[in-house]
Design a protein around this motif. Structure first.
Motif, PDB file in Angstrom:
ATOM      1  N   LYS A  99      31.353  34.744  31.857  1.00 51.74           N
ATOM      2  CA  LYS A  99      31.870  35.726  32.008  1.00 51.74           C
ATOM      3  C   LYS A  99      33.329  35.326  33.600  1.00 51.74           C
ATOM      4  CE  LYS A  99      32.208  40.434  32.246  1.00 51.74           C
ATOM      5  NZ  LYS A  99      32.647  41.359  30.717  1.00 51.74           N
ATOM      6  N   GLY A 100      32.837  34.733  34.378  1.00 48.05           N
ATOM      7  CA  GLY A 100      34.062  34.898  35.164  1.00 48.05           C
ATOM      8  C   GLY A 100      35.388  33.420  34.887  1.00 48.05           C
ATOM      9  N   GLN A 101      34.722  33.144  33.354  1.00 46.08           N
ATOM     10  CA  GLN A 101      36.770  32.367  33.077  1.00 46.08           C
ATOM     11  C   GLN A 101      36.900  33.345  32.432  1.00 46.08           C
ATOM     12  OE1 GLN A 101      35.500  29.220  29.735  1.00 46.08           O
ATOM     13  NE2 GLN A 101      37.727  29.032  29.815  1.00 46.08           N
ATOM     14  N   GLU A 102      36.145  34.795  31.661  1.00 42.91           N
ATOM     15  CA  GLU A 102      36.355  35.771  30.875  1.00 42.91           C
ATOM     16  C   GLU A 102      38.046  36.245  31.647  1.00 42.91           C
ATOM     17  OE1 GLU A 102      35.302  39.232  29.049  1.00 42.91           O
ATOM     18  OE2 GLU A 102      34.189  37.682  27.953  1.00 42.91           O
ATOM     19  N   LEU A 103      36.990  37.081  33.015  1.00 41.42           N
ATOM     20  CA  LEU A 103      37.893  37.592  33.761  1.00 41.42           C
ATOM     21  C   LEU A 103      38.948  36.738  34.219  1.00 41.42           C
ATOM     22  CD1 LEU A 103      34.818  39.664  35.289  1.00 41.42           C
ATOM     23  CD2 LEU A 103      36.455  40.457  34.253  1.00 41.42           C
ATOM     24  N   PHE A 104      38.662  35.575  34.669  1.00 39.45           N
ATOM     25  CA  PHE A 104      40.038  34.954  35.398  1.00 39.45           C
ATOM     26  C   PHE A 104      41.220  34.543  34.051  1.00 39.45           C
ATOM     27  CE2 PHE A 104      42.120  30.639  35.757  1.00 39.45           C
ATOM     28  CZ  PHE A 104      42.221  30.523  37.264  1.00 39.45           C
ATOM     29  N   ASP A 105      40.758  34.799  33.370  1.00 38.95           N
ATOM     30  CA  ASP A 105      41.326  34.641  31.480  1.00 38.95           C
ATOM     31  C   ASP A 105      42.701  36.354  31.461  1.00 38.95           C
ATOM     32  OD1 ASP A 105      41.271  31.766  31.934  1.00 38.95           O
ATOM     33  OD2 ASP A 105      40.053  32.529  29.828  1.00 38.95           O
ATOM     34  N   ILE A 106      41.498  36.997  32.847  1.00 37.85           N
ATOM     35  CA  ILE A 106      42.825  38.370  32.447  1.00 37.85           C
ATOM     36  C   ILE A 106      44.004  38.854  33.662  1.00 37.85           C
ATOM     37  CG2 ILE A 106      42.553  40.702  32.436  1.00 37.85           C
ATOM     38  CD1 ILE A 106      39.786  40.227  30.752  1.00 37.85           C
ATOM     39  N   TYR A 107      42.664  37.930  34.898  1.00 40.94           N
ATOM     40  CA  TYR A 107      43.757  38.621  35.621  1.00 40.94           C
ATOM     41  C   TYR A 107      44.701  37.880  36.725  1.00 40.94           C
ATOM     42  CZ  TYR A 107      40.575  42.978  34.947  1.00 40.94           C
ATOM     43  OH  TYR A 107      39.945  44.332  34.626  1.00 40.94           O
ATOM     44  N   CYS A 108      43.998  36.387  36.837  1.00 42.12           N
ATOM     45  CA  CYS A 108      44.497  36.137  37.074  1.00 42.12           C
ATOM     46  C   CYS A 108      45.550  34.197  36.667  1.00 42.12           C
ATOM     47  CB  CYS A 108      43.414  34.189  38.305  1.00 42.12           C
ATOM     48  SG  CYS A 108      42.179  35.916  39.120  1.00 42.12           S
ATOM     49  N   ILE A 109      45.277  34.322  35.517  1.00 48.92           N
ATOM     50  CA  ILE A 109      45.907  32.520  34.887  1.00 48.92           C
ATOM     51  C   ILE A 109      47.468  33.137  34.898  1.00 48.92           C
ATOM     52  CG2 ILE A 109      45.705  33.676  32.212  1.00 48.92           C
ATOM     53  CD1 ILE A 109      44.531  31.046  31.681  1.00 48.92           C
ATOM     54  N   SER A 110      47.637  34.427  35.162  1.00 48.53           N
ATOM     55  CA  SER A 110      49.550  34.621  34.630  1.00 48.53           C
ATOM     56  C   SER A 110      49.979  33.843  36.091  1.00 48.53           C
ATOM     57  CB  SER A 110      49.326  35.987  34.453  1.00 48.53           C
ATOM     58  OG  SER A 110      48.808  37.347  35.799  1.00 48.53           O
ATOM     59  N   CYS A 111      49.105  33.731  36.637  1.00 52.10           N
ATOM     60  CA  CYS A 111      50.116  33.464  38.163  1.00 52.10           C
ATOM     61  C   CYS A 111      49.108  31.828  38.765  1.00 52.10           C
ATOM     62  CB  CYS A 111      50.156  34.075  39.989  1.00 52.10           C
ATOM     63  SG  CYS A 111      50.676  36.099  38.915  1.00 52.10           S
ATOM     64  N   HIS A 112      48.173  32.091  38.789  1.00 55.25           N
ATOM     65  CA  HIS A 112      47.771  31.004  39.053  1.00 55.25           C
ATOM     66  C   HIS A 112      47.227  29.210  37.851  1.00 55.25           C
ATOM     67  CE1 HIS A 112      46.357  32.103  42.564  1.00 55.25           C
ATOM     68  NE2 HIS A 112      46.144  33.760  42.460  1.00 55.25           N
ATOM     69  N   GLY A 113      47.395  30.201  36.273  1.00 52.60           N
ATOM     70  CA  GLY A 113      47.372  29.171  35.640  1.00 52.60           C
ATOM     71  C   GLY A 113      46.094  28.892  34.974  1.00 52.60           C
ATOM     72  N   ALA A 114      46.591  28.020  34.463  1.00 50.43           N
ATOM     73  CA  ALA A 114      44.780  28.057  32.853  1.00 50.43           C
ATOM     74  C   ALA A 114      43.987  26.985  34.182  1.00 50.43           C
ATOM     75  CB  ALA A 114      44.846  27.393  31.757  1.00 50.43           C
ATOM     76  N   SER A 115      44.743  25.715  35.013  1.00 51.21           N
ATOM     77  CA  SER A 115      43.808  24.962  35.642  1.00 51.21           C
ATOM     78  C   SER A 115      43.528  25.712  37.205  1.00 51.21           C
ATOM     79  CB  SER A 115      44.297  23.582  35.361  1.00 51.21           C
ATOM     80  OG  SER A 115      45.940  23.225  35.882  1.00 51.21           O
ATOM     81  N   GLY A 116      44.108  26.526  37.385  1.00 53.34           N
ATOM     82  CA  GLY A 116      44.247  26.888  38.785  1.00 53.34           C
ATOM     83  C   GLY A 116      45.536  26.159  40.342  1.00 53.34           C
ATOM     84  N   ASN A 117      46.319  25.028  38.811  1.00 59.57           N
ATOM     85  CA  ASN A 117      47.825  24.315  38.988  1.00 59.57           C
ATOM     86  C   ASN A 117      48.117  25.278  40.837  1.00 59.57           C
ATOM     87  OD1 ASN A 117      48.512  25.441  37.709  1.00 59.57           O
ATOM     88  ND2 ASN A 117      48.735  22.955  36.306  1.00 59.57           N
TER      89      ASN A 117
END
Length: 181
Positions: A99-117
């Protein structure tokens, strides 16, 4: 004798019906405000409230239903304190459910990237600049939770979009990304 009773009963019933109808004095309404409501102007003063103003204020010390208090203030001192003191309440089953990855993909991935880089789509298109990589930061689960709750620099708060439990799930996933970088 039965006929006299029938005639008297019929006459009494007719009088009762005739006495209820009067064109000069109409019948009474039981709840007249239900039939002909009083119109109030929006946001106007009203005698319905104690102070005569627009509305009532909540009682001091009350909180919204479902609101979870957070004992850390939005200050630099409390951010540093959250790095040390704030610990996740998640158990091992919650940490590994995806669920954490799912929420990250919704709210965070657009700025922080898929790998957090720090190279998400919005950073690549130069809509936001200066999004840090998780590898470059000294972060803990408490500091990530704090930042997701209050926001930091150009990142806004996500406390309205994510519940406290969901913010902890995102914080756990961010630490997993940091360990992979």
């Amino acid at each position: 004798m039965k006929t006299v009773y029938k005639i008297t009963l019929l006459f009494g019933f007719a009088m009762l019906i005739a006495s209820c109808h009067n064109n000069k004095a109409p019948n009474y309404q039981y709840f007249p405000n239900m039939y002909e409501s009083v119109g109030y102007e929006t946001y106007s003063e009203s005698k319905a409230f104690k102070n005569g103003k627009e509305g009532q204020l909540p009682v001091d010390g009350t909180i919204n239903r479902g609101f979870e208090t957070f004992e850390y203030a939005n200050t630099t001192e409390d951010y540093n304190r959250s790095k040390i003191d704030l610990v996740s309440p998640l158990d091992s089953l919650d940490r590994n459910n995806g669920k954490g990855q799912e929420l990250f993909d919704i709210y965070c991935i657009s700025c922080h990237g898929a790998s957090g880089n720090g190279k998400g789509k919005l950073v690549e298109r130069e809509k936001f600049l200066g999004v840090p990589s998780y590898a470059d930061r000294e972060i803990t689960e408490g500091s990530v939770f704090f930042v997701v709750t209050y926001g930091l620099n150009s990142m806004g708060s996500h406390a309205n979009q994510l519940s406290a439990h969901e913010r902890w799930l995102v914080a756990d996933y961010v630490l997993k990304l940091k360990s992979q970088l």
